[in-house]
Design a protein around this motif. Structure first.
Motif, PDB file in Angstrom:
ATOM      1  N   ARG A 126       0.903  -1.066  -0.224  1.00  0.00           N
ATOM      2  CA  ARG A 126      -0.283  -0.398  -0.156  1.00  0.00           C
ATOM      3  C   ARG A 126       0.816   0.919  -0.118  1.00  0.00           C
ATOM      4  NH1 ARG A 126      -3.403  -2.685   3.686  1.00  0.00           N
ATOM      5  NH2 ARG A 126      -2.584  -2.042   5.314  1.00  0.00           N
ATOM      6  N   ALA A 127       2.567   1.991   0.791  1.00  0.00           N
ATOM      7  CA  ALA A 127       2.731   2.257   0.778  1.00  0.00           C
ATOM      8  C   ALA A 127       3.689   2.526  -0.769  1.00  0.00           C
ATOM      9  CB  ALA A 127       3.812   2.100   1.853  1.00  0.00           C
ATOM     10  N   ASP A 130       0.675   4.215  -3.020  1.00  0.00           N
ATOM     11  CA  ASP A 130       0.855   5.521  -2.269  1.00  0.00           C
ATOM     12  C   ASP A 130       1.317   6.835  -2.825  1.00  0.00           C
ATOM     13  OD1 ASP A 130      -1.745   4.608  -1.001  1.00  0.00           O
ATOM     14  OD2 ASP A 130      -0.620   4.784   0.741  1.00  0.00           O
ATOM     15  N   LEU A 131       3.384   5.989  -2.740  1.00  0.00           N
ATOM     16  CA  LEU A 131       3.686   7.018  -3.044  1.00  0.00           C
ATOM     17  C   LEU A 131       3.986   6.725  -4.873  1.00  0.00           C
ATOM     18  CD1 LEU A 131       6.637   8.062  -2.732  1.00  0.00           C
ATOM     19  CD2 LEU A 131       8.304   5.909  -2.896  1.00  0.00           C
ATOM     20  N   ASP A 133       1.893   6.662  -6.870  1.00  0.00           N
ATOM     21  CA  ASP A 133       0.439   7.749  -6.831  1.00  0.00           C
ATOM     22  C   ASP A 133       0.748   9.371  -6.595  1.00  0.00           C
ATOM     23  OD1 ASP A 133      -2.006   6.323  -7.776  1.00  0.00           O
ATOM     24  OD2 ASP A 133      -2.141   5.542  -5.682  1.00  0.00           O
ATOM     25  N   GLU A 134       1.520   9.491  -5.883  1.00  0.00           N
ATOM     26  CA  GLU A 134       2.675  10.858  -5.672  1.00  0.00           C
ATOM     27  C   GLU A 134       3.173  11.535  -6.796  1.00  0.00           C
ATOM     28  OE1 GLU A 134       3.883  11.797  -1.783  1.00  0.00           O
ATOM     29  OE2 GLU A 134       2.388  10.308  -0.838  1.00  0.00           O
TER      30      GLU A 134
END
Length: 138
Positions: A126-127, A130-131, A133-134
């Motif tokens: 997940r992390a 998310d990274l 996506d950023e």
């Protein structure tokens, strides 16, 4: 076997014997401040650290097997070594066994691996997503 050692070639059995001595040695988590869940995870990680044990788990993933069938599946190991590795896998909860007459039937127990996945892999995945996506938003 002596000829292999005389020629200076590495013998995988020596490495496996060392792994087993380390694994069967003391209790994982003892005196380290780990709780029971951490100690159980430590046993799973330690069991999965050995290539021989991973091959045994791969064989059991395909289908449940008797001890004899498992020994045949990892024929590069002698029966005694397979039984020692099996003890480490059972202690970690990765393999279950039951007696049927003179045979012992073994099966993969997926819950410890699922616990590792849920606790470690999925949260790191997940992390990472998310990274990504950023980075994509920039």
């Amino acid at each position: 076997m002596l000829a292999r050692r005389d020629k200076g070639l590495p013998d995988i059995r020596d490495d496996i014997r060392d792994d087993i001595r380390d694994d069967v040695g003391g209790d994982v988590g003892e005196g380290t401040g780990h709780d029971a869940g951490d100690a159980a995870d430590d046993l799973v990680f330690k069991a999965l650290a050995s290539p021989a044990r991973r091959r045994m788990l791969d064989a059991l993933k395909e289908a449940p097997r008797t001890t004899g069938e498992l020994c045949a599946a990892v024929s590069f190991l002698d029966r005694t070594t397979v039984l020692q590795h099996l003890r480490v896998l059972e202690r970690a909860g990765l393999v279950t066994g039951r007696r049927v007459g003179r045979e012992r039937h073994l099966a993969l127990a997926p819950m410890p691996i699922r616990r590792i996945h849920d606790r470690w892999i999925s949260s790191y995945m997940r992390a990472a997503v998310d990274l990504l996506d950023e980075l994509g938003a920039e």
